[in-house]
Design a protein around this motif. Sequence first.
Motif, PDB file in Angstrom:
ATOM      1  N   ALA A 107      47.722   4.986  29.862  1.00  0.00           N
ATOM      2  CA  ALA A 107      46.754   5.945  29.319  1.00  0.00           C
ATOM      3  C   ALA A 107      46.201   6.875  30.386  1.00  0.00           C
ATOM      4  O   ALA A 107      45.816   8.013  30.100  1.00  0.00           O
ATOM      5  CB  ALA A 107      45.607   5.187  28.639  1.00  0.00           C
ATOM      6  N   GLN A 115      48.438  10.162  31.015  1.00  0.00           N
ATOM      7  CA  GLN A 115      48.611  11.155  29.959  1.00  0.00           C
ATOM      8  C   GLN A 115      47.507  12.200  30.036  1.00  0.00           C
ATOM      9  O   GLN A 115      46.474  12.006  30.684  1.00  0.00           O
ATOM     10  CB  GLN A 115      48.589  10.457  28.593  1.00  0.00           C
ATOM     11  N   GLU A 116      47.743  13.307  29.375  1.00  0.00           N
ATOM     12  CA  GLU A 116      46.727  14.345  29.317  1.00  0.00           C
ATOM     13  C   GLU A 116      45.501  13.824  28.579  1.00  0.00           C
ATOM     14  O   GLU A 116      45.607  13.040  27.638  1.00  0.00           O
ATOM     15  CB  GLU A 116      47.284  15.588  28.596  1.00  0.00           C
ATOM     16  N   GLY A 117      44.357  14.248  29.021  1.00  0.00           N
ATOM     17  CA  GLY A 117      43.136  13.826  28.348  1.00  0.00           C
ATOM     18  C   GLY A 117      42.086  13.387  29.337  1.00  0.00           C
ATOM     19  O   GLY A 117      42.240  13.513  30.567  1.00  0.00           O
ATOM     20  N   GLU A 118      40.998  12.836  28.807  1.00  0.00           N
ATOM     21  CA  GLU A 118      39.851  12.482  29.634  1.00  0.00           C
ATOM     22  C   GLU A 118      40.201  11.457  30.708  1.00  0.00           C
ATOM     23  O   GLU A 118      39.736  11.539  31.846  1.00  0.00           O
ATOM     24  CB  GLU A 118      38.734  11.937  28.742  1.00  0.00           C
ATOM     25  N   MET A 119      41.042  10.472  30.368  1.00  0.00           N
ATOM     26  CA  MET A 119      41.353   9.412  31.317  1.00  0.00           C
ATOM     27  C   MET A 119      42.219   9.893  32.481  1.00  0.00           C
ATOM     28  O   MET A 119      42.320   9.218  33.501  1.00  0.00           O
ATOM     29  CB  MET A 119      42.016   8.241  30.600  1.00  0.00           C
ATOM     30  N   ALA A 120      42.826  11.062  32.353  1.00  0.00           N
ATOM     31  CA  ALA A 120      43.611  11.622  33.455  1.00  0.00           C
ATOM     32  C   ALA A 120      42.728  12.001  34.627  1.00  0.00           C
ATOM     33  O   ALA A 120      43.222  12.222  35.734  1.00  0.00           O
ATOM     34  CB  ALA A 120      44.402  12.836  32.981  1.00  0.00           C
TER      35      ALA A 120
END
Length: 501
Positions: free
Chosen positions: A115, A118-123
Amino acid sequence: MRPNAKGRRAAHARALLTAVQDADPDVQGVGYFQRLVERREGEKLLDFLEGRLARNAAPFWLHQAWHFGRFAAREGWLAAHVATHAAAGPVRDFVRAECAFGSGDHEAALSALAAFLQEGEMAGWQRPRLLAAESLRRLGRREEAVRLFAAVLGQRPWDAGLWRTLHDLALDVDRARAALPGSLAVCLYSWNKAEPLAGTLEALLPAVSGAHGSGAHGSGVHGAGDVLVVLLDNGSTDETPEVARAFADRMGERFASVRLPVNVGAAGARNWLSALPQVMARDFVCFLDDDALLPPDAFGLLGAAVATHPEAFVWGAKVVDAAAPQIVQHAGQHLLLDEEGFRVDNPQAREPDRGRLDMLAPCTTVTGCCHLFRAAELRAGGGFDIRLSPSQYDDLERDVRRGIQGGFAVCQGHLAVRHLKSSGAASRVERAAAANAAGNRLKLQALHPAAEVARLIAADLRRQEDDLAAKATRLAATLPELTPALKTLEALTALEEPWTR
């Protein structure tokens, strides 16, 4: 370091502990916990933490379990005793990834970290991405590791260590092997450690039996050509003479031994070995502890360090715990100075090995567990100070002395020497060793005035900044996407008070 900085740190620590105690009365067991840490009683420490977490999973004890569980790297321990207290989500995923990484299951670590990639907040969570990049590197997926490390560095342009480790990975510095430019004497001294000595000599055999390397990135065992192994028996009363005879039979003229009637200590043994005509006839001298295990390509890696930094006065290695190689005992070290004198900074004691020390770089001092000199340097620079006998800090003192005179050390962080830690020693022996070390620290402070050490630290800082600038420039030329990060780094280092200080 500015005056009173240590006092302010102590005041902050006391205030933090008071706040934690107010929030969590169970932290009152911290005194016993600290004694376990000081005694290095790992089993009792983990058992103690399990009990605390079972009664009260307070943040203080969760933090301690996280820290020591990562060093222990017990499969499932972190997941069972830390992750269970976290809600399902990124924190639990990261803990599980750390657990898998520590047990050597890098595929599982990558799966737990999916996770974060991947693109998104956790990146935006950079530490999990660093762990994923190191997992990729250890799986041999170098190009993917380089891309991910570079993406993280773009968000962390101030991270001097990451610039250096990525430089060595992207430019294949970690793969470089080179023949030592001359003959070599490998010198060991031992006192009543016949069993680990036999293991050390057994591991040394393939390292000194290799052919000269023919290229910068050749395969196989490189770096050891004309080699003589010399053992000094420091008055042993165990089976050490039998071990010496056995390896003399196996190695023939490439092995020599000297037996002393008494133990003259580490500094005296190094000086005795250095004075032997057959040792001084060699071009290079490597001192190796009697409980250190070299990999087969050790001298090819040291040869690459010599080729890269031929002007250094000593070349050393990263030293890891043989039983738990995620624990780095020593690497390239630097000095810090405060109102109580100078001390060695030990960044490797704060984190288990996650690849951040895998770099070939100058430093102030390297450990005497495995360090390489030119024989001419041993003659010109003076010996090891016998006032620091029987052991502790004679290698550090010589490095500091030569550094004050204008030289510098180099750590070959791509060479991991496994160190067999003694176990089961009587507590009174440990206390005696600790008392000797404390006394030698005082001697060390008296031998080198603060003003001289301050100049050494300033020279080391300039050398670090120059090394970082050169590597960052080369790396950005190889990976153009790092050009913005390089400009930020240059702006930071141009500040009147450099960020590195």
